[in-house]
Motif scaffolding. Structure first.
Motif, mmCIF file in Angstrom:
data_model
loop_
_atom_site.group_PDB
_atom_site.id
_atom_site.type_symbol
_atom_site.label_atom_id
_atom_site.label_comp_id
_atom_site.label_asym_id
_atom_site.label_seq_id
_atom_site.Cartn_x
_atom_site.Cartn_y
_atom_site.Cartn_z
ATOM 1 N N MET A 60 0.835 -1.208 0.000
ATOM 2 C CA MET A 60 0.000 0.000 0.000
ATOM 3 C C MET A 60 0.868 1.257 0.000
ATOM 4 O O MET A 60 0.712 2.155 0.820
ATOM 5 C CB MET A 60 -0.904 -0.011 1.237
ATOM 6 C CG MET A 60 -2.260 -0.598 0.916
ATOM 7 S SD MET A 60 -3.429 -0.252 2.193
ATOM 8 C CE MET A 60 -3.210 -1.611 3.295
ATOM 9 N N VAL B 100 2.258 4.814 -1.046
ATOM 10 C CA VAL B 100 1.629 6.002 -1.621
ATOM 11 C C VAL B 100 2.701 6.873 -2.247
ATOM 12 O O VAL B 100 3.853 6.863 -1.816
ATOM 13 C CB VAL B 100 0.853 6.815 -0.563
ATOM 14 C CG1 VAL B 100 -0.542 6.282 -0.385
ATOM 15 C CG2 VAL B 100 1.597 6.835 0.742
ATOM 16 N N LEU C 80 -0.702 11.820 2.136
ATOM 17 C CA LEU C 80 -0.703 10.671 3.040
ATOM 18 C C LEU C 80 0.687 10.040 3.155
ATOM 19 O O LEU C 80 0.915 9.188 3.989
ATOM 20 C CB LEU C 80 -1.711 9.623 2.563
ATOM 21 C CG LEU C 80 -3.162 10.074 2.586
ATOM 22 C CD1 LEU C 80 -4.062 8.966 2.065
ATOM 23 C CD2 LEU C 80 -3.577 10.461 3.995
ATOM 24 N N PHE D 146 2.619 9.538 6.424
ATOM 25 C CA PHE D 146 2.297 8.500 7.407
ATOM 26 C C PHE D 146 3.013 7.183 7.123
ATOM 27 O O PHE D 146 2.863 6.225 7.863
ATOM 28 C CB PHE D 146 0.779 8.259 7.454
ATOM 29 C CG PHE D 146 0.004 9.498 7.801
ATOM 30 C CD1 PHE D 146 0.205 10.126 9.031
ATOM 31 C CD2 PHE D 146 -0.920 10.047 6.923
ATOM 32 C CE1 PHE D 146 -0.503 11.268 9.355
ATOM 33 C CE2 PHE D 146 -1.623 11.186 7.248
ATOM 34 C CZ PHE D 146 -1.427 11.807 8.472
ATOM 35 N N VAL E 194 5.399 4.272 7.182
ATOM 36 C CA VAL E 194 6.381 3.778 8.142
ATOM 37 C C VAL E 194 7.590 3.283 7.371
ATOM 38 O O VAL E 194 7.471 2.409 6.524
ATOM 39 C CB VAL E 194 5.778 2.644 8.992
ATOM 40 C CG1 VAL E 194 6.827 2.061 9.914
ATOM 41 C CG2 VAL E 194 4.587 3.150 9.773
ATOM 42 N N SER F 298 11.467 1.758 7.536
ATOM 43 C CA SER F 298 12.456 1.129 8.417
ATOM 44 C C SER F 298 13.751 1.910 8.385
ATOM 45 O O SER F 298 14.240 2.309 7.324
ATOM 46 C CB SER F 298 12.713 -0.308 7.964
ATOM 47 O OG SER F 298 11.528 -1.052 8.092
ATOM 48 N N HIS G 239 -1.534 6.845 13.831
ATOM 49 C CA HIS G 239 -1.608 5.465 13.359
ATOM 50 C C HIS G 239 -2.587 4.689 14.213
ATOM 51 O O HIS G 239 -2.420 4.600 15.434
ATOM 52 C CB HIS G 239 -0.219 4.819 13.397
ATOM 53 C CG HIS G 239 0.563 5.130 12.169
ATOM 54 N ND1 HIS G 239 0.640 4.261 11.107
ATOM 55 C CD2 HIS G 239 1.252 6.225 11.817
ATOM 56 C CE1 HIS G 239 1.360 4.800 10.152
ATOM 57 N NE2 HIS G 239 1.739 6.009 10.559
#
Lengths: 244, 163
Positions: A1, A3, A9, A12, A14, A16, A116
């Motif tokens: 997913m 973006v 968006l 947001f 995440v 690593s 989140h």
């Protein structure tokens, strides 16, 4: 997913930073983890450094630390009463964690871990489990009488008890979605308007002005949502301890 | 939405658990006791100061009460002494006056007695003188020497008439 980078968006996502894999799980240290650690470090530093060589007449920082302590202590005392005292450190940790998470996330380039749902839901679930445990430990199975409102006609019991149980189970969902939605909406709005600033040229002043107003509003929301989260935690403890 | 990327859930949850538990432990063991201690110390200090102030106020009031009592006592004592002295002095004055009056009366009566004695003596010697004068005059005028007894009687008679 994934973006697109340009999407409001994208903030947001995440990412690593230090990949850690345990078995099939990806437990990498991400930007989300980084800002959680920053929040914990800042809270601890704020409270510990400001009370170094605590004075009778407090310094400004000590005053702030005492203010936050007294604020949450007062909240617990007023909403839960004297029996709420053992849960004060927990409520205080929740409040500070959410407050600092919210406020730090408003610094451009940082990460909003409170935006989140998995984080807010985990926090809300922690509260829910803690409250339920306190209820059962204090009252044993008598705690279940919480689901039978006092003075209810016997005929209504079969109808009301499922509703009460449902509303009780719905608590962690409403608690977490409220915080998550507020933080996510605020941050998305900020970036939506920020996206117009450069593309509109001179008229970019308008979205810039809106963003200035919005970020002030977001500071309010950040504090308010932390307060709401903490005070609802207090009210849940009050219910579990006093059974209405 | 990145929020619904389930693959990131484990790492978020693990790090949330690590950071929140760390925060909770740090707050419980380190930060909150420090802030609480600072507040408690201030509260105790203020309570102590208030208590001390109340104690000092009570002490001051006791001292004032004692002072006022001492003042009232002294005033009372002074009034007593004054009254006593006035009475004593009045009595002494009356006594002295009485003594003086007695002494004066004594001296008056003594003087009166002396005057009476002197007068009696004078009267007695007057009779002798008058008798001698009468005898001497009689001798010169009629050459008869009348005896002292008759002359004395005559003088007595004459003096009786003068009296």
């Amino acid at each position: 997913m994934a973006v697109a980078e340009t999407s409001p968006l994208h903030q947001f996502t995440v990412e690593s930073l230090v990949p850690i894999h345990v078995g099939t799980f990806n437990l990498s240290f991400s930007n989300s983890a980084l800002f959680m650690v920053i929040a914990v470090a800042l809270i601890t530093a704020f409270l510990v450094l400001s009370t170094r060589g605590a004075r009778l007449v407090p310094t400004r920082w000590q005053s702030l630390a005492e203010l936050s302590y007294e604020f949450v202590a007062g909240m617990v005392r007023e909403n839960v009463g004297h029996e709420g005292r053992p849960y004060f450190p927990f409520v205080f940790s929740i409040f500070m964690f959410v407050l600092f998470g919210n406020l730090i996330s408003l610094i451009p380039g940082s990460f909003a871990f409170t935006a989140h749902i998995v984080v807010t839901f985990a926090l809300a679930l922690t509260v829910f489990i803690a409250v339920t445990l306190v209820g059962f430990i204090r009252h044993g199975f008598h705690f279940l009488s919480f689901f039978v409102p006092r003075g209810m006609p016997a005929l209504m019991v079969p109808l009301m008890v499922p509703i009460e149980i449902l509303s009780y189970l719905f608590r962690p969902i409403s608690l977490s979605v409220r915080l998550f939605a507020n933080m996510m909406a605020g941050h998305t709005m900020l970036l939506v308007f920020a996206g117009f600033i450069l593309s509109l040229g001179v008229f970019g002043v308008l979205p810039l002005a809106i963003d200035v107003a919005l970020i002030l509003f977001e500071v309010l929301v950040a504090v308010l949502q932390a307060y709401v989260f903490a005070i609802l935690t207090c009210l849940y403890f009050q219910d579990a301890i006093h059974l209405h | 939405m990145p929020q619904f990327d389930v693959s990131t859930f484990p790492q978020q949850l693990v790090w949330l658990a690590i950071s929140f538990v760390t925060l909770y432990v740090l707050m419980t063991k380190l930060a909150l006791p420090r802030v609480g201690r600072a507040l408690e110390e201030r509260r105790q200090r203020i309570d102590g100061d208030l208590e001390k102030a109340a104690r000092l106020k009570a002490e001051a009031e006791a001292v004032i009460a004692a002072y006022e009592k001492a003042l009232a006592d002294a005033r009372h004592q002074a009034q007593l002494t004054m009254k006593e002295t006035t009475e004593r002095l009045g009595a002494e004055a009356a006594e002295r006056q009485r003594q003086a009056a007695a002494a004066i009366a004594e001296r008056t009566s003594a003087a009166e007695r002396r005057i009476a004695a002197a007068k009696a003596a004078a009267m007695a010697s007057l009779r002798d003188v008058a008798t001698d004068v009468a005898r001497a005059a009689t001798a010169r005028l009629i050459g008869t020497d009348i005896d002292a007894g008759r002359a004395g009687a005559a003088v007595d008679r004459a003096m009786q008439g003068r009296r």
